[in-house]
Design an enzyme around this catalytic site. Structure first.
Site, PDB file in Angstrom:
ATOM      1  N   GLU A 251       5.317  -3.675  -2.814  1.00  0.00           N
ATOM      2  CA  GLU A 251       5.372  -4.956  -3.534  1.00  0.00           C
ATOM      3  C   GLU A 251       6.796  -5.340  -3.916  1.00  0.00           C
ATOM      4  O   GLU A 251       7.111  -6.521  -4.016  1.00  0.00           O
ATOM      5  CB  GLU A 251       4.456  -4.936  -4.764  1.00  0.00           C
ATOM      6  CG  GLU A 251       4.953  -4.110  -5.925  1.00  0.00           C
ATOM      7  CD  GLU A 251       3.956  -4.020  -7.072  1.00  0.00           C
ATOM      8  OE1 GLU A 251       4.405  -3.883  -8.221  1.00  0.00           O
ATOM      9  OE2 GLU A 251       2.738  -4.064  -6.823  1.00  0.00           O
TER      10      GLU A 251
ATOM     11  N   GLY B 108       0.923   2.107  -1.498  1.00  0.00           N
ATOM     12  CA  GLY B 108       1.235   2.356  -2.898  1.00  0.00           C
ATOM     13  C   GLY B 108       1.864   1.108  -3.507  1.00  0.00           C
ATOM     14  O   GLY B 108       1.769   0.011  -2.955  1.00  0.00           O
ATOM     15  N   ARG B 109       2.525   1.282  -4.639  1.00  0.00           N
ATOM     16  CA  ARG B 109       3.150   0.124  -5.307  1.00  0.00           C
ATOM     17  C   ARG B 109       4.499  -0.235  -4.704  1.00  0.00           C
ATOM     18  O   ARG B 109       4.971  -1.357  -4.872  1.00  0.00           O
ATOM     19  CB  ARG B 109       3.292   0.399  -6.797  1.00  0.00           C
ATOM     20  CG  ARG B 109       1.961   0.372  -7.505  1.00  0.00           C
ATOM     21  CD  ARG B 109       2.034   0.156  -8.993  1.00  0.00           C
ATOM     22  NE  ARG B 109       3.283   0.462  -9.608  1.00  0.00           N
ATOM     23  CZ  ARG B 109       3.475   1.396 -10.535  1.00  0.00           C
ATOM     24  NH1 ARG B 109       2.481   2.146 -10.917  1.00  0.00           N
ATOM     25  NH2 ARG B 109       4.657   1.589 -11.061  1.00  0.00           N
TER      26      ARG B 109
ATOM     27  N   CYS C 185      -2.612   0.806   3.998  1.00  0.00           N
ATOM     28  CA  CYS C 185      -2.874   0.328   2.645  1.00  0.00           C
ATOM     29  C   CYS C 185      -2.011  -0.887   2.292  1.00  0.00           C
ATOM     30  O   CYS C 185      -2.037  -1.900   2.973  1.00  0.00           O
ATOM     31  CB  CYS C 185      -2.661   1.497   1.679  1.00  0.00           C
ATOM     32  SG  CYS C 185      -3.386   1.297   0.053  1.00  0.00           S
ATOM     33  N   HIS C 186      -1.199  -0.783   1.249  1.00  0.00           N
ATOM     34  CA  HIS C 186      -0.311  -1.870   0.833  1.00  0.00           C
ATOM     35  C   HIS C 186       0.947  -1.958   1.690  1.00  0.00           C
ATOM     36  O   HIS C 186       1.737  -2.883   1.522  1.00  0.00           O
ATOM     37  CB  HIS C 186       0.086  -1.701  -0.639  1.00  0.00           C
ATOM     38  CG  HIS C 186      -1.019  -1.961  -1.614  1.00  0.00           C
ATOM     39  ND1 HIS C 186      -2.063  -1.066  -1.797  1.00  0.00           N
ATOM     40  CD2 HIS C 186      -1.253  -3.000  -2.439  1.00  0.00           C
ATOM     41  CE1 HIS C 186      -2.880  -1.558  -2.719  1.00  0.00           C
ATOM     42  NE2 HIS C 186      -2.427  -2.729  -3.115  1.00  0.00           N
TER      43      HIS C 186
ATOM     44  N   TYR D 287      -5.408  -2.419   2.578  1.00  0.00           N
ATOM     45  CA  TYR D 287      -6.217  -2.225   1.385  1.00  0.00           C
ATOM     46  C   TYR D 287      -6.946  -3.546   1.117  1.00  0.00           C
ATOM     47  O   TYR D 287      -6.345  -4.623   1.221  1.00  0.00           O
ATOM     48  CB  TYR D 287      -5.338  -1.815   0.195  1.00  0.00           C
ATOM     49  CG  TYR D 287      -6.169  -1.418  -0.993  1.00  0.00           C
ATOM     50  CD1 TYR D 287      -6.909  -0.241  -0.980  1.00  0.00           C
ATOM     51  CD2 TYR D 287      -6.259  -2.246  -2.101  1.00  0.00           C
ATOM     52  CE1 TYR D 287      -7.721   0.106  -2.051  1.00  0.00           C
ATOM     53  CE2 TYR D 287      -7.062  -1.896  -3.181  1.00  0.00           C
ATOM     54  CZ  TYR D 287      -7.790  -0.730  -3.152  1.00  0.00           C
ATOM     55  OH  TYR D 287      -8.593  -0.391  -4.206  1.00  0.00           O
TER      56      TYR D 287
END
Length: 193
Positions: free
Chosen positions: A93, A89-90, A119-120, A139
């Protein structure tokens, strides 16, 4: 077999399925999972986001659920845990800029404990300088970042998994069945049917 004690690092706008599904599934088979977020305490929640694949050039994002944390970030000791789970997800980051998060990850890397990243979530391992020489997936948009950090990045189907010793990775939540099965195998979880 006694269940393992697993640490999951999450944050606001982490991917809903990538947090909720492993959190529940790993508990279902007898493991203890503590979900933590920097700056938040047990009983606080993080907002999640649902990423979907609808034929656009990238995933779409929709509001997810509020996910309640069941442990306090500042109170957990990584030494008390057998393995680490890093959803995508975000959240990764910005979580990768948190020194406490990197210190926790480094414990699992340095002690060769199992790590499942999705993923992330691989951005957290990259920020901890833990992907060089490792074979993994992420991802696809994170692929160049993994390669730049020295990883042997594999561009696999979104439903696939890549296992490199104690590191279990998949591109996104559609890979949950294979990703969770591979992680359970690395953990030594015996499920009899």
């Amino acid at each position: 077999m006694a269940g393992k004690k697993l640490l999951m690092i999450v944050g606001d706008f982490g991917e809903d399925y990538e947090i909720m599904v492993p959190f529940q599934a790993l508990q279902m088979v007898g493991h203890t999972v503590h979900a933590v977020c920097p700056g938040k305490s047990e009983g606080d929640s993080v907002k999640t986001a649902i990423h979907d694949f609808e034929g656009d050039q990238t995933y779409s994002e929709k509001p997810g659920h509020n996910f309640t944390l069941n442990a306090t970030f500042d109170e957990v000791e990584p030494e008390d845990y057998d393995a680490l789970v890093l959803p995508g997800g975000r959240a990764p980051e910005y979580l990768r800029r948190e020194e406490g998060v990197i210190a926790m990850i480094n414990h699992f890397v340095e002690t060769d404990k199992p790590i499942a990243a999705l993923c992330h979530g691989l951005q957290l391992l990259s920020a901890a300088n833990a992907v060089e020489g490792r074979t993994l997936t992420a991802y696809p948009a994170c692929g160049p970042e993994m390669q730049a950090a020295g990883a042997n990045y594999k561009d696999v189907a979104v439903t696939d998994v890549v296992v490199d010793n104690n590191l279990v990775t998949s591109p996104a939540w559609p890979g949950h069945p294979k990703w969770l099965a591979a992680f359970l195998k690395v953990l030594g979880t015996d499920i009899s049917l």
